[in-house]
Design a protein around this motif. Structure first.
Motif, PDB file in Angstrom:
ATOM      1  N   LYS A 907       0.831  -1.187   0.000  1.00 24.24           N
ATOM      2  CA  LYS A 907       0.000   0.000   0.000  1.00 24.24           C
ATOM      3  C   LYS A 907       0.883   1.261   0.000  1.00 24.24           C
ATOM      4  O   LYS A 907       0.617   2.223  -0.733  1.00 24.24           O
ATOM      5  CB  LYS A 907      -0.921   0.022   1.222  1.00 24.24           C
ATOM      6  CG  LYS A 907      -1.985  -1.059   1.225  1.00 24.24           C
ATOM      7  CD  LYS A 907      -2.816  -0.967   2.502  1.00 24.24           C
ATOM      8  CE  LYS A 907      -3.865  -2.096   2.574  1.00 24.24           C
ATOM      9  NZ  LYS A 907      -4.676  -2.030   3.796  1.00 24.24           N
ATOM     10  N   LEU A 908       1.876   1.269   0.714  1.00 21.33           N
ATOM     11  CA  LEU A 908       2.748   2.463   0.796  1.00 21.33           C
ATOM     12  C   LEU A 908       3.488   2.746  -0.503  1.00 21.33           C
ATOM     13  O   LEU A 908       3.714   3.902  -0.838  1.00 21.33           O
ATOM     14  CB  LEU A 908       3.764   2.276   1.912  1.00 21.33           C
ATOM     15  CG  LEU A 908       3.187   2.313   3.337  1.00 21.33           C
ATOM     16  CD1 LEU A 908       4.245   1.993   4.353  1.00 21.33           C
ATOM     17  CD2 LEU A 908       2.570   3.663   3.652  1.00 21.33           C
ATOM     18  N   GLU A 911       1.289   4.692  -2.604  1.00 18.81           N
ATOM     19  CA  GLU A 911       1.167   6.085  -2.153  1.00 18.81           C
ATOM     20  C   GLU A 911       2.449   6.842  -2.358  1.00 18.81           C
ATOM     21  O   GLU A 911       2.426   8.071  -2.541  1.00 18.81           O
ATOM     22  CB  GLU A 911       0.779   6.107  -0.653  1.00 18.81           C
ATOM     23  CG  GLU A 911      -0.611   5.582  -0.391  1.00 18.81           C
ATOM     24  CD  GLU A 911      -0.931   5.570   1.080  1.00 18.81           C
ATOM     25  OE1 GLU A 911      -0.002   5.949   1.916  1.00 18.81           O
ATOM     26  OE2 GLU A 911      -2.039   5.230   1.465  1.00 18.81           O
ATOM     27  N   ARG A 913       4.300   6.833  -4.752  1.00 13.12           N
ATOM     28  CA  ARG A 913       4.509   7.384  -6.074  1.00 13.12           C
ATOM     29  C   ARG A 913       4.015   8.833  -6.143  1.00 13.12           C
ATOM     30  O   ARG A 913       4.342   9.554  -7.059  1.00 13.12           O
ATOM     31  CB  ARG A 913       3.780   6.487  -7.110  1.00 13.12           C
ATOM     32  CG  ARG A 913       4.479   5.129  -7.273  1.00 13.12           C
ATOM     33  CD  ARG A 913       3.827   4.398  -8.440  1.00 13.12           C
ATOM     34  NE  ARG A 913       4.479   3.105  -8.645  1.00 13.12           N
ATOM     35  CZ  ARG A 913       4.040   1.939  -8.156  1.00 13.12           C
ATOM     36  NH1 ARG A 913       2.927   1.928  -7.457  1.00 13.12           N
ATOM     37  NH2 ARG A 913       4.712   0.800  -8.407  1.00 13.12           N
ATOM     38  N   SER A 914       3.248   9.306  -5.315  1.00 12.15           N
ATOM     39  CA  SER A 914       2.759  10.701  -5.300  1.00 12.15           C
ATOM     40  C   SER A 914       3.777  11.615  -4.596  1.00 12.15           C
ATOM     41  O   SER A 914       4.194  11.310  -3.474  1.00 12.15           O
ATOM     42  CB  SER A 914       1.396  10.721  -4.590  1.00 12.15           C
ATOM     43  OG  SER A 914       0.981  12.035  -4.443  1.00 12.15           O
ATOM     44  N   ARG A 917       2.665  13.565  -1.409  1.00 11.48           N
ATOM     45  CA  ARG A 917       2.756  12.715  -0.230  1.00 11.48           C
ATOM     46  C   ARG A 917       4.165  12.641   0.309  1.00 11.48           C
ATOM     47  O   ARG A 917       4.370  12.668   1.505  1.00 11.48           O
ATOM     48  CB  ARG A 917       2.248  11.286  -0.644  1.00 11.48           C
ATOM     49  CG  ARG A 917       2.305  10.260   0.481  1.00 11.48           C
ATOM     50  CD  ARG A 917       1.324  10.634   1.578  1.00 11.48           C
ATOM     51  NE  ARG A 917       1.337   9.603   2.632  1.00 11.48           N
ATOM     52  CZ  ARG A 917       0.747   9.711   3.798  1.00 11.48           C
ATOM     53  NH1 ARG A 917       0.075  10.852   4.057  1.00 11.48           N
ATOM     54  NH2 ARG A 917       0.755   8.696   4.687  1.00 11.48           N
ATOM     55  N   TYR A 918       5.057  12.532  -0.634  1.00  9.90           N
ATOM     56  CA  TYR A 918       6.469  12.472  -0.239  1.00  9.90           C
ATOM     57  C   TYR A 918       6.907  13.733   0.514  1.00  9.90           C
ATOM     58  O   TYR A 918       7.617  13.683   1.494  1.00  9.90           O
ATOM     59  CB  TYR A 918       7.305  12.242  -1.513  1.00  9.90           C
ATOM     60  CG  TYR A 918       8.762  12.060  -1.215  1.00  9.90           C
ATOM     61  CD1 TYR A 918       9.230  10.847  -0.691  1.00  9.90           C
ATOM     62  CD2 TYR A 918       9.669  13.093  -1.418  1.00  9.90           C
ATOM     63  CE1 TYR A 918      10.562  10.693  -0.424  1.00  9.90           C
ATOM     64  CE2 TYR A 918      10.991  12.929  -1.138  1.00  9.90           C
ATOM     65  CZ  TYR A 918      11.454  11.732  -0.632  1.00  9.90           C
ATOM     66  OH  TYR A 918      12.791  11.578  -0.347  1.00  9.90           O
TER      67      TYR A 918
END
Length: 1825
Positions: A907-908, A911, A913-914, A917-918
């Motif tokens: 799941k992480l 996420e 890849r955005s 978010r990073y």
């Protein structure tokens, strides 16, 4: 008195000695009659037995007491014999450097062979007018005695100078003549002495030659008669010569020369004019080479020839005659080279064309054949025939030599004749003094005819001398009424008879000369036959038959007969003379034409004079006439006649004798050869004089002198009021033999030795008294010493016993203290031991108990630790079990969680890849990273807070760690978060590690930095300390340098001040020298003027009223009628006729430069007068034009007058206002409290000072305007002509009515406005000037600031320099600054001087123009106008106030004024009854009135008459001190009045306002002031001469001879030359006489109102005269140089100083003029033994010259035996110490010196208007104005 009384133990005697002639010895035991031997001890310590002559039993001569050694007169010696005379002369010559000594009437002169400073004009003045016995022996004293006796006794005098060759006869004669020329007043008029001295080079060249004893021996005698007129002034001279040594022309002995003139000719042979003489060197001629010594060391014959020719020219011998003389002399030389060849025994011939004879004939102008013939032949005449006979070679040579001698003798006589013509005077001779310079007694190894004649002449002179001495002795005894007994003295009449009597030696010689076959041998046999064994004085030598011995008065002389006949005949063949008489050379026959007049001894003039020479020789044969008989007279006969005539001349005069002694034969200075001296003393008759004196009563005392000397031998009861009886009583007791003394009328006469006996008794009495005094004093001293020693011993004992008691008490105290110390010491030891034992016990107990406690503690500790170990082991085992269980559980959890995390990871990843978010995930972490980076940067930047940052970083790190842990735990919940967190943690860990590494690095760097900082700090502190030390050193150096600079500045300042003082002194000296020169010129001018007036008066008397026996008027003063007519500034063309009227004789002494200056001044004045005349004409034209305009327009005189009056009043009010402002300004300035403001350098002070100056200038401007307005007012009044005869009241009403006119009032108002504007413009200009001055002051301040900055920069630069350079730079800068300031100040001073001179000149011109206009306009006023002036309504001051203090007289009364006020005024009455200086005030008030009238002719005439009147009265009564003092005072007062009222600011400082109003207005009398100053100088010099003439007779008697302190100085024995008595007899001057005279002078000067400064100068001059005359006499009187006389002088000087103190004249400089005399008196009293004494004398006697100090020491003579003489070595020490002192070599002070006088300005406070003219003056024709 028996001899045994004198020949006692320690008596000193003289014994003969072959080397020293006489030696001194001392008796070792008393002599008893009958003793054959004397036990003696010589001075060198050697004992000697002196055997007495068994026949005569004569004892050796006794030696005089030391007190008598060195006496001025040998006859003053008590024992008169040869050794005493010799010793006295030696002591004076060697020790005292005295070359002159009296021997009765004879002056003995010893040649010093050294120049001595004792013949100057000052010495002549010192001896002039003095008694012979009062001064030390000198040739001048003999000359003065002769001059005085000539004037007093009206009898001719002779001075007979004799002595050996080289003894100094010629020099003595020369000095005697110089003395006569000086004292007779002819030194500058007749110049006879110069003419006589000019003859010396001639007479020495032709009459002097070199001998073995003297390089310049006179080979002839001369007698010079110096003629005097009735006033006893030299008028001429005449010279006679005797016995020229002609044989020297043809023969000279070894080491001798011919006459100097021959060698001078040979040395000058190369001169062009001497080419014709064909001369060679001296070795070429036979007559000049025989002696083998043609050159004298140190003598240049060529130069001497020049001197000889110059002397010939001076005496009137022309060049042609001189060349003639040289031709004859050259001919004589060539004649000597003529050779003869023998034909046979009786004939000879001259070789043909003989060169020498040819030259001789050419020079003499004779035929060669004739002269050659008669040189080899002679003519014999018989009664019937005449034969010509050839002669042998020997006879021919003798004839040639005789001819040469004859020519030379005639030439010598011709030259002497011409010298006498040059010295002859046309004035009738009244009396004369003869000076005989003649050879002394001579004796050589070979004595011939010349020595025989010389000794014959000396026998005659000695006889005359003996008779004169005998006569004087007889006169002295008869005058004193002493029984006369014949004195046995040597009479040389037998010796004279042996020579000149019938059948005497000369008669036999003449008889033998007449015999055809006469020869020297036959003459000798005749002498033997006639006189041998018949005359005791004639003897024959044992080993010779051609010689004879004569016993002369001086010695036995052996004469060789060879040559006597030839020299006596001196045969010259008449044929040779005829040949010479026929010469074409004019001078040669002239010599032989005068031969008859010269040869005849009977051709003497009626006055009894001897012909010029008696030395010529006649031909052997001539015709039987009177001439031939004269030619037959022999040389001996001529000489005898000449000698008889000389003796007649001497017997007709009063003779004075000078005997010259040659001290050694080697010419060594001050070297005394006893043998040679004794020979000459015996030969010259000195010892014979002594013997004659000793035969009678040689010692002579006046009763007063005897009483004064031997008062010590008398008891009080012996002293009677009658001195004569007292002396008789005492002598009868002292000397039992009455034959040893005689009582005369005024003197006591003693036989030889009696004075020495009395001196011995006196010395014994004084010695006994001295011993008694010494015994008493020594006893007293010893008692004093014993008492001091006893007292000291008691004191010492007391102190010793006290010391011992104190020592015992101290011992007891120490013993007790020792016991106490021992007690406490023992107690201390025991206590210490107990304490140690107790401490050891306690220590052992403590150690034991501690050991036991430690063991128990260790056991308890092990138990406790084992329990802890057990606890921890059991805990670890439980934890291990727990960990294993927990690990298993965790592992299971991890596995499960890993599975869950993988799922979450997926799941992480999706996420992740955005980007958003990073970022959200990592935003916190980035912020933290940036924060860490910022913190790291901050840590790098801030080193000082590095520790704090590090701690904060650690805290941050721990926080972040906790956060990261929480994040890890959170991420662990998710795999992706855990993975990323893990990676990030790793990176963070790396960064943390890196940061830790950097932190450690930073810490190390910090540590390094801290170490470096500490090191730097330490180094900095060390550097700072070093800098502080250096700073301290620099400060010290700076202070040292500042101190050195200060010291150097002070030294430089002191040096500059010293230099300034020295330069000031030098300038003062130069000024005084210049004044002295100027005043000497005035004195010389006055003397020449007096001389001129006297000559003019004598000429007028000779022309108009010739009266026989007229005496010359006193020419001490002069009138100088028209000297000062040229010297006033107001002199104009009117002076020219007066100048033209002066006699032409008076123009001669006028200075040409002065005449040109005066001529230029006259031209300038004429031009100025012309310009003033043009200006006056222009003013008159303007006045005429103004007058015409006044006549054209209506009269407005009253309005103008009123307008001028108002304007004047307005200006006066303005002046008052300005004065008030000025006073207020001064008051405000003085009331200002701040010293900075009122300080002289403050700006406010300068501004106020400038304002004060400007206000003063404004005041002067206002005054000038008032004066101009007044002058215009007066001129307008004078210009108005009265048009009608209206009354004054009518004129006044008209003026008022016209003044009421509006136009006039408006005009007046406009005038006032213009005046106000003018004042405002002046105020504006003044304000501008103030502003300009302010600007200049600001600029000056700015320049000072710049200068200050520059000084600071220089100081900073100097501080950087080394110390030496710094000092040099600062000094250089200071010198530069001072130089610039001096230059600036000099420029300013020059500008100000130029401005002042310009303004003064303008002021004088304006004042003169205005005065001329005023006077010119006043003359045009009618008497009516002058009468009308006082009632005019004009505010004019009264004229009486302006004209007060003036005296009016008429022009024709001027001579009456001068007569009553100057010529006939008696000073005594004026000085007593009237105010001082009244004539001066009256004359000045008359000058003021003439100045007021602007009458330059009247001013000039009055001043000239006044000056000439004063001169006339001084010439008439110039020897009266009161008259001279009175007119000196009045002349100075007149001069001060001219200065005080001249109007010059420098002289007006002390005037009152009223006196300033009395100043001269029209004339500048500055040049007349100079004239009066010159007149005052002349009067002052005349005053000095008058008081000098009054004081001169008193000084020596009062200051030196009179015993002010009675009994201090005893009188020493005196000889024949009696000195002036020192006892105050009636008429004798004493010190009280001098002080009374000084009081008289001072009171007269004070009564006459003389200026105090001038009185001081007169007193200073009087004291200088007293000191100089006293010191000069002291230096010339050996009897005055003693210790007691020094005390007398110091007492006398102290009395003079007391007189100065009483008169308040100590600051006059008079005391300083006595300093040389004071130091001379101190020199007489100080010790004179050791080097310390010499040093003290050198430092003390700074006012005395070296010559004076040495002279006083040489003259110092003990009066008593207890005083000691000054050793020669001590005098040499003084000379060595003073050799570097630069002072005058002059011995005496200039007693005629007059200090330059000054006349300081001394204003009078007397108001001129208050002076009343007494009726006693007879001046009723003058009136006060």
């Amino acid at each position: 008195m028996a001899a045994s009384e004198l020949y006692t133990k320690y008596a000193r005697v003289w014994i003969p000695d072959p080397e020293e002639v006489w030696k001194s010895a001392e008796l070792l035991k008393d002599y008893k009659p009958g003793d054959k031997v004397l036990q003696l001890r010589l001075e060198e310590g050697k004992d000697l037995e002196y055997c007495l002559d068994p026949k005569t039993k004569e004892l050796p001569p006794l030696r005089n007491p030391d007190i008598l050694v060195g006496e001025n007169d040998l006859t003053a010696l008590s024992y008169l014999h040869e050794p005493a005379v010799l010793h006295n002369l030696k002591v004076r010559f060697i020790d005292s450097k005295l070359i002159y000594t009296y021997c009765g009437i004879v002056l003995v002169a010893i040649n010093p062979y050294e120049q001595l400073p004792i013949y100057g004009e000052d010495i002549i003045n010192a001896y002039s007018g003095q008694n012979m016995g009062d001064m030390d022996p000198h040739i001048f004293a003999v000359a003065e005695e002769a001059y005085k006796q000539m004037a007093r006794d009206e009898r001719n005098q002779s001075i007979i100078v004799s002595g050996e060759s080289g003894a100094g006869k010629t020099v003595s004669a020369k000095y005697a003549m110089r003395y006569f020329a000086t004292v007779s007043g002819s030194a500058s008029e007749a110049n006879v002495e110069e003419k006589v001295l000019a003859s010396n080079p001639i007479m020495e060249s032709i009459g002097n030659a070199k001998t073995t004893r003297n390089d310049n021996s006179s080979r002839f005698g001369k007698y010079i008669e110096i003629g005097f007129d009735k006033r006893y002034r030299i008028i001429g001279a005449n010279m006679r010569t005797y016995l020229l040594e002609k044989s020297r022309v043809v023969f000279q002995a070894e080491e001798e020369r011919n006459y100097h003139i021959f060698y001078q000719l040979c040395a000058s042979a190369a001169l062009p004019e001497f080419k014709t003489l064909r001369l060679e060197n001296a070795n070429y001629f036979h007559y000049t080479k025989q002696g083998g010594s043609p050159v004298i060391d140190g003598i240049d014959d060529a130069k001497e020839m020049v001197n000889t020719r110059q002397a010939c020219t001076l005496l009137g011998i022309s060049d042609s005659y001189q060349m003639g003389i040289f031709r004859i002399l050259a001919g004589i030389l060539h004649l000597g080279n003529v050779e003869f060849a023998s034909r046979d025994a009786d004939s000879c011939t001259i070789p043909p064309k003989h060169e020498s004879l040819t030259i001789f004939c050419d020079l003499m102008g004779v035929e060669y054949e004739e002269m050659a013939h008669w040189l080899c032949h002679r003519k014999l005449a018989t009664a019937t025939e005449t034969y010509i006979k050839p002669i042998s070679k020997l006879h021919a040579i003798n004839a040639r030599d005789a001819l040469a001698k004859h020519i030379y003798a005639n030439l010598f006589n011709w030259i002497v004749d011409h010298v006498n013509k040059a010295l002859h005077s046309a004035v009738k001779q009244h009396s004369f003094i003869g000076v005989l310079d003649i050879y002394g007694f001579e004796t050589f190894e070979i004595n011939s005819f010349e020595q025989f004649c010389i000794n014959y002449a000396n026998e005659k002179l000695q006889q005359q001398f003996n008779m004169h001495v005998f006569k004087l002795e007889q006169e002295e005894y008869m005058k004193e009424q002493i029984p006369w007994t014949l004195i046995d003295f040597y009479d040389n009449q037998p010796c004279i008879n042996l020579i000149e009597a019938k059948m005497g030696i000369l008669d036999l010689l003449d008889e033998e000369c007449k015999m055809p076959k006469g020869s020297d041998d036959t003459w000798a046999q005749k002498l033997y036959n006639t006189h041998l064994n018949k005359c005791a004085l004639f003897e024959k030598p044992r080993l010779s038959n051609k010689a004879f011995i004569i016993q002369h008065f001086a010695d036995k002389v052996e004469y060789q007969c060879e040559g006597f006949l030839e020299k006596n005949k001196d045969t010259v063949y008449e044929e040779q003379i005829k040949v010479l008489k026929s010469s074409k050379f004019k001078l040669l026959p002239e010599l032989f034409q005068d031969e008859e007049k010269v040869l005849s001894p009977t051709s003497a003039t009626s006055s009894g004079r001897v012909p010029l020479s008696r030395t010529v020789v006649k031909p052997a044969k001539t015709r039987p006439s009177q001439t031939s008989k004269e030619h037959k007279k022999t040389v001996g006969h001529q000489f005898r006649n000449s000698l008889h005539l000389l003796m007649e001349t001497l017997n007709a005069t009063t003779p004075h004798y000078v005997r010259c002694i040659k001290p050694n034969d080697f010419k060594f200075p001050f070297t005394f050869d006893e043998k040679r001296a004794v020979q000459q003393l015996r030969a010259c008759g000195v010892l014979e004089t002594i013997r004659i004196s000793a035969a009678g009563f040689p010692s002579r005392w006046t009763y007063q002198e005897f009483f004064s000397r031997y008062r010590v031998l008398m008891k009080q009861r012996d002293v009677l009021s009658d001195r004569k009886q007292t002396c008789k009583n005492v002598l009868e007791k002292l000397i039992l033999d009455k034959d040893k003394y005689q009582f005369g009328k005024t003197k006591i006469f003693f036989r030889a030795g009696q004075v020495a006996y009395l001196e011995k008794i006196r010395a014994d009495k004084l010695r006994a008294a001295c011993i008694r005094i010494q015994k008493t004093i020594r006893g007293w001293l010893m008692r004093k010493k014993y008492m001091r020693m006893r007292k000291a011993a008691i004191t010492i004992q007391r102190y010793v016993r006290g010391y011992q008691a104190r020592c015992y008490a101290k011992f007891l105290r120490r013993t007790r203290a020792a016991i106490t110390i021992q007690k406490f010491q023992r107690m201390y030891v025991v206590h210490k031991r107990y304490q140690c034992m107790r401490a050891a016990t306690i220590a052992l107990q403590a150690l034991l108990r501690g050991y036991m406690a430690r063991n128990k503690y260790q056991m308890m500790l092990r138990e406790h630790k084992s329990i802890i170990i057990q606890k921890h082991v059991r805990g670890w085992l439980a934890r291990v079990h727990y960990q294993r269980t927990l690990k298993a559980i965790v592992y299971l959890q991890c596995c499960y969680r890993r599975m869950m995390a993988k799922r979450e990871l997926k799941k992480l990843k999706i996420e992740a890849r955005s980007v958003e978010r990073y970022k959200k995930l990592h935003i916190g972490l980035e912020n933290k990273i940036m924060q860490l980076q910022r913190k790291i940067d901050e840590q790098n930047k801030e080193y000082k807070s590095l520790l704090e940052k590090l701690s904060s970083l650690e805290i941050t790190y721990s926080t972040e760690t906790e956060r990261l842990r929480s994040d890890v735990e959170r991420l662990r919940m998710s795999e992706e978060e855990a993975k990323n967190a893990t990676n990030r943690v790793l990176s963070l860990q790396e960064e943390i590690a890196k940061l830790r590494k950097e932190l450690h690095q930073t810490q190390s760097e910090k540590k390094t930095i801290e170490e470096w900082a500490d090191k730097y700090k330490h180094e900095t502190e060390q550097l700072v300390s070093e800098l502080k030390e250096q700073n301290t050193l620099l400060k010290t150096e700076k202070e040292e340098l500042n101190r050195r600079i200060h010291d150097q500045a002070r030294e430089i300042t002191e040096t500059m001040e010293k230099k300034l003082v020295e330069e000031t002194k030098q300038l003062e000296l130069d000024l005084n020298d210049e004044r002295l020169r100027y005043q000497n010129l005035l004195n010389e001018f006055s003397r020449l003027e007096e001389r001129y007036d006297d000559l003019k008066d004598e000429m007028n008397l000779m022309v108009n009223v010739p009266k026989p026996g007229h005496k010359r008027t006193d020419s001490t003063h002069s009138s100088n009628e028209s000297e000062y007519t040229f010297s006033s500034e107001i002199t104009e063309a009117e002076d020219l006729p007066l100048r033209m009227e002066e006699p032409s004789e008076k123009k001669a002494p006028l200075d040409m430069s002065l005449f040109l200056k005066l001529q230029k001044r006259v031209t300038e004045l004429e031009q100025e007068k012309q310009s003033l005349q043009d200006e006056l004409d222009r003013k008159e034209e303007q006045a005429l034009r103004a007058k015409a305009k006044e006549e054209e327009r209506p009269p407005i005189r009253g309005a103008e007058l009123e307008y001028e009056s108002l304007k004047r009043q307005e200006l006066e009010s303005e002046n008052k206002k300005l004065k008030n402002e000025l006073n207020e300004l001064q008051k405000a300035l003085t009331e200002t409290r701040s010293p900075e403001v009122t300080a002289p350098g403050a700006p406010a002070y300068r501004v106020l000072l400038d304002q004060l100056t400007s206000v003063s200038e404004e005041l002067e401007v206002r005054k000038e305007e008032v004066l101009i307005l007044r002058s215009q007012l007066v001129s307008q009044k004078e210009a108005i002509q009265p048009k009608n005869t209206m009354t004054d009241s009518t004129i006044l009403l008209e003026d008022v009515q016209k003044m009421k006119d509006k136009g006039e009032i408006a005009q007046a108002y406009i005038g006032l406005k213009e005046t106000n504007r003018l004042l405002e413009s002046q105020l504006q200009s003044q304000k501008k000037s103030h502003e300009n001055e302010l600007e200049s002051l600001r600029g000056e301040i700015q320049s000072l600031k710049e200068e200050n900055n520059r000084q600071q920069q220089l100081l900073a630069q100097n501080l950087q320099l080394p110390p030496e350079a710094r000092i040099e730079a600062s000094l250089q800068h200071e010198i530069t600054r001072l130089t610039n300031e001096n230059l600036d100040l000099m420029e300013q001073l020059e500008k100000q001087d130029k401005t002042v001179r310009k303004l003064k000149k303008q002021l004088k011109v304006f004042a003169k123009k205005i005065g001329e206009l005023e006077v010119g306009q006043i003359e045009n006023i009618s008497p009516g106008q002058i009468i009308d002036e006082p009632i005019r309504p004009v505010n004019i001051p009264r004229k009486e106030k302006d004209f007060q203090g003036m005296l009016e007289y008429k022009k024709e009364d001027e001579q009456k004024l001068v007569k009553n006020l100057i010529l006939e005024l008696k000073p005594r009455g004026v000085a007593v009854n009237l105010i001082p200086g009244l004539p001066a005030y009256i004359l000045f008030m008359c000058v003021r009135h003439a100045d007021y009238l602007n009458d330059d002719q009247k001013v000039r005439s009055l001043l000239t008459s006044t000056i000439n009147g004063i001169k006339k009265v001084l010439k008439k009564r110039g020897d009266d001190f009161e008259t001279v003092s009175f007119w000196l005072s009045n002349t100075c007062r007149f001069l001060h009045c001219l200065k005080q009222y001249s109007g010059e600011e420098g002289f007006m400082k002390h005037n009152t306002p009223r006196q300033n109003e009395h100043c001269l207005t029209n004339f500048d009398l500055a040049e007349y002031r100079q004239v009066l100053s010159d007149l005052a100088i002349q009067i002052y010099q005349q005053l000095v001469r008058v008081l000098e003439n009054i004081l001169q007779p008193m000084i020596v008697s009062g200051m030196l001879e009179h015993e002010t302190i009675q009994g201090v100085s005893g009188v020493k024995p005196t000889g024949l030359r009696k000195r002036t008595s020192s006892i105050a007899d009636e008429g004798t001057y004493t010190l009280d006489s001098i002080i009374r005279q000084l009081n008289s002078f001072h009171s007269v000067m004070c009564q006459h109102g003389m200026d105090p400064e001038l009185i001081k100068q007169v007193v200073k001059q009087m004291f200088y005269i007293v000191g100089a005359v006293t010191l000069n006499n002291l230096l010339l009187r050996k009897d005055m140089c003693s210790w007691s006389k020094g005390m007398q002088i110091r007492y006398n000087v102290s009395q003079l100083e007391e007189w100065l103190r009483d008169k308040n004249l100590m600051n006059s400089g008079a005391k300083e003029t006595l300093e040389p005399l004071i130091q001379a008196a101190q020199l007489l009293q100080v010790k004179k033994k050791t080097d310390e004494d010499a040093e003290a004398i050198c430092s003390m006697c700074n006012a005395l010259t070296t010559a004076q100090i040495v002279k006083v020491l040489n003259l110092y003579t003990p009066v008593n035996e207890f005083e000691e003489r000054v050793l020669v070595s001590f005098i040499r020490t003084i000379q060595m110490r003073l050799r570097d002192r630069k002072d005058s070599p002059q011995l005496l002070m200039d007693a005629k010196h007059i200090f330059p006088v000054t006349f300081p300005f001394n204003p009078s406070s007397l108001a001129l208007e208050t002076i009343q003219i007494p009726a006693s003056l007879g001046l009723g024709f003058i009136s006060r104005v």
